[in-house]
Design a protein around this motif. Structure first.
Motif, PDB file in Angstrom:
ATOM      1  N   LEU A  13       0.813  -1.227   0.000  1.00  0.00           N
ATOM      2  CA  LEU A  13       0.000   0.000   0.000  1.00  0.00           C
ATOM      3  C   LEU A  13       0.844   1.275   0.000  1.00  0.00           C
ATOM      4  N   PRO A  14       1.911   1.376   0.797  1.00  0.00           N
ATOM      5  CA  PRO A  14       2.715   2.614   0.742  1.00  0.00           C
ATOM      6  C   PRO A  14       3.267   2.900  -0.654  1.00  0.00           C
ATOM      7  N   ALA A  15       3.677   1.858  -1.367  1.00  0.00           N
ATOM      8  CA  ALA A  15       4.202   2.051  -2.720  1.00  0.00           C
ATOM      9  C   ALA A  15       3.103   2.502  -3.671  1.00  0.00           C
ATOM     10  N   LEU A  16       1.920   1.897  -3.566  1.00  0.00           N
ATOM     11  CA  LEU A  16       0.817   2.283  -4.447  1.00  0.00           C
ATOM     12  C   LEU A  16       0.397   3.722  -4.177  1.00  0.00           C
ATOM     13  N   GLU A  17       0.294   4.097  -2.914  1.00  0.00           N
ATOM     14  CA  GLU A  17      -0.117   5.459  -2.582  1.00  0.00           C
ATOM     15  C   GLU A  17       0.883   6.485  -3.121  1.00  0.00           C
ATOM     16  N   ALA A  18       2.170   6.178  -3.027  1.00  0.00           N
ATOM     17  CA  ALA A  18       3.191   7.089  -3.544  1.00  0.00           C
ATOM     18  C   ALA A  18       3.101   7.206  -5.064  1.00  0.00           C
ATOM     19  N   MET A  19       2.856   6.080  -5.728  1.00  0.00           N
ATOM     20  CA  MET A  19       2.740   6.111  -7.184  1.00  0.00           C
ATOM     21  C   MET A  19       1.528   6.918  -7.626  1.00  0.00           C
ATOM     22  N   LEU A  20       0.396   6.711  -6.983  1.00  0.00           N
ATOM     23  CA  LEU A  20      -0.815   7.441  -7.350  1.00  0.00           C
ATOM     24  C   LEU A  20      -0.671   8.939  -7.084  1.00  0.00           C
ATOM     25  N   LYS A  21       0.034   9.292  -6.023  1.00  0.00           N
ATOM     26  CA  LYS A  21       0.290  10.705  -5.738  1.00  0.00           C
ATOM     27  C   LYS A  21       1.146  11.320  -6.833  1.00  0.00           C
ATOM     28  N   ASP A  22       2.162  10.579  -7.284  1.00  0.00           N
ATOM     29  CA  ASP A  22       3.004  11.056  -8.375  1.00  0.00           C
ATOM     30  C   ASP A  22       2.196  11.170  -9.666  1.00  0.00           C
ATOM     31  N   LEU A  23       1.332  10.203  -9.877  1.00  0.00           N
ATOM     32  CA  LEU A  23       0.527  10.182 -11.096  1.00  0.00           C
ATOM     33  C   LEU A  23      -0.410  11.386 -11.182  1.00  0.00           C
ATOM     34  N   ASP A  24      -0.843  11.883 -10.027  1.00  0.00           N
ATOM     35  CA  ASP A  24      -1.767  13.016  -9.991  1.00  0.00           C
ATOM     36  C   ASP A  24      -1.205  14.265 -10.663  1.00  0.00           C
ATOM     37  N   ILE A  25       0.112  14.389 -10.694  1.00  0.00           N
ATOM     38  CA  ILE A  25       0.715  15.603 -11.267  1.00  0.00           C
ATOM     39  C   ILE A  25       1.101  15.417 -12.737  1.00  0.00           C
ATOM     40  N   ARG A  26       0.801  14.256 -13.313  1.00  0.00           N
ATOM     41  CA  ARG A  26       1.272  13.932 -14.660  1.00  0.00           C
ATOM     42  C   ARG A  26       0.262  14.245 -15.762  1.00  0.00           C
ATOM     43  N   SER A  27      -0.968  14.529 -15.432  1.00  0.00           N
ATOM     44  CA  SER A  27      -1.998  14.873 -16.425  1.00  0.00           C
ATOM     45  C   SER A  27      -2.117  13.805 -17.511  1.00  0.00           C
ATOM     46  N   VAL A  28      -2.309  12.567 -17.089  1.00  0.00           N
ATOM     47  CA  VAL A  28      -2.482  11.493 -18.062  1.00  0.00           C
ATOM     48  C   VAL A  28      -3.949  11.388 -18.467  1.00  0.00           C
ATOM     49  N   ASP A  29      -4.178  10.720 -19.585  1.00  0.00           N
ATOM     50  CA  ASP A  29      -5.537  10.600 -20.127  1.00  0.00           C
ATOM     51  C   ASP A  29      -6.203   9.270 -19.795  1.00  0.00           C
ATOM     52  N   ALA A  30      -5.412   8.245 -19.492  1.00  0.00           N
ATOM     53  CA  ALA A  30      -5.961   6.932 -19.171  1.00  0.00           C
ATOM     54  C   ALA A  30      -4.963   6.194 -18.294  1.00  0.00           C
ATOM     55  N   VAL A  31      -5.488   5.275 -17.461  1.00  0.00           N
ATOM     56  CA  VAL A  31      -4.635   4.511 -16.545  1.00  0.00           C
ATOM     57  C   VAL A  31      -5.056   3.045 -16.594  1.00  0.00           C
ATOM     58  N   TYR A  32      -4.059   2.158 -16.690  1.00  0.00           N
ATOM     59  CA  TYR A  32      -4.316   0.718 -16.695  1.00  0.00           C
ATOM     60  C   TYR A  32      -3.347   0.023 -15.738  1.00  0.00           C
ATOM     61  N   CYS A  33      -3.855  -1.003 -15.072  1.00  0.00           N
ATOM     62  CA  CYS A  33      -3.034  -1.837 -14.189  1.00  0.00           C
ATOM     63  C   CYS A  33      -2.983  -3.248 -14.755  1.00  0.00           C
ATOM     64  N   LEU A  34      -1.784  -3.826 -14.808  1.00  0.00           N
ATOM     65  CA  LEU A  34      -1.613  -5.139 -15.432  1.00  0.00           C
ATOM     66  C   LEU A  34      -1.553  -6.278 -14.421  1.00  0.00           C
ATOM     67  N   GLY A  35      -2.078  -6.049 -13.236  1.00  0.00           N
ATOM     68  CA  GLY A  35      -2.317  -7.157 -12.336  1.00  0.00           C
ATOM     69  C   GLY A  35      -1.286  -7.387 -11.249  1.00  0.00           C
ATOM     70  N   ASP A  36      -1.513  -8.475 -10.499  1.00  0.00           N
ATOM     71  CA  ASP A  36      -0.785  -8.824  -9.276  1.00  0.00           C
ATOM     72  C   ASP A  36      -0.949  -7.733  -8.226  1.00  0.00           C
TER      73      ASP A  36
END
Length: 246
Positions: A13-36
């Motif tokens: 969870l700490p790693a996912l939360e950090a990644m999502l926080k970083d992603l918030d500043i990237r202005s992406v158009d779509a997000v996909y997770c490839l599992g596990d």
């Protein structure tokens, strides 16, 4: 168009939360997770909840599929071992993991031409197969041809790379992208890893430079994740692997 892609959170969870926080500043158009989403740490339910809250389209990884074979009353939560991580998953989480797709296919019509992206956890042939940076070129091209993929995005090995292959029958190129791992890197760098794939109106399979791939590393509280393992009934080796990224 900017597409964010990530894989292999493994209940960190700490790693996912950090990644999502970083992603918030990237202005992406779509997000996909490839599992596990699960395995190896103590926050599977929290990770699943976060993925669902963010409405992220997600594939089934090999660890996610283990819950289909797991007999929940076959091991007590007081028993140590590798399977402890899967027994932590609640009933709602199990239903969600059991419903995830094997592949996602994205078809673009750019430059008056088709550009096809296929997302898989291991490979298009098996969720357990490793598509490594040095996997035989002819084998990879054959596999991508089977599913008509110009770009194949995978996870599973936890080792990020971008490989460009030239096809034998024309002047087109195929791209293989391994996303690395958000929650359990194995490339010697403990920082989480994800990818931003950028396409434009001129992106084409005939021009390898028209497709941009950026690997983003995100620092997170590795000690918090490692100590959570050590304070649980999971093997301490899992904590060592987080610290040393192997």
């Amino acid at each position: 168009m900017k597409i964010a892609l990530f894989s292999d959170i493994h209940a960190n969870l700490p790693a996912l939360e950090a990644m999502l926080k970083d992603l918030d500043i990237r202005s992406v158009d779509a997000v996909y997770c490839l599992g596990d989403l699960v395995g190896y740490n103590v926050w599977p339910n929290e990770v699943i909840a976060e993925i669902r809250k963010c409405n992220i389209a997600t594939l089934a990884g090999n660890h996610d599929l283990k819950i289909k074979k797991l007999i929940t009353n076959g091991q007590s939560l007081s028993e140590p071992g590798k399977n402890y991580a899967y027994h932590l998953i609640d009933a709602d989480g199990r239903k969600y993991l059991a419903s995830l797709p094997a592949h996602i296919r994205l078809e673009f019509k750019l430059n008056d031409d088709a550009l096809n992206i296929v997302l898989a956890h291991g490979s298009t042939r098996s969720v357990d197969e490793y598509v490594l940076e040095d996997t035989d070129e002819s084998y990879v091209l054959e596999m991508m041809s089977e599913v008509n993929a110009d770009i194949l995005c995978v996870g599973h090995s936890h080792k990020p790379y971008h490989r460009i292959l030239k096809t034998n029958d024309n002047n087109n190129y195929r791209h293989v992208i391994n996303l690395g791992s958000v929650g359990k890197p194995k490339d010697g760098n403990p920082d989480g890893c994800y990818v931003i794939l950028t396409l434009s109106e001129i992106s084409s399979a005939s021009d390898p430079n028209s497709i941009q791939v950026e690997f983003i590393r995100v620092a997170y509280d590795v000690e918090k994740a490692a100590q959570a393992v050590e304070q649980s009934l999971l093997p301490d080796e899992f904590a060592d692997r987080l610290r040393k990224a192997y």
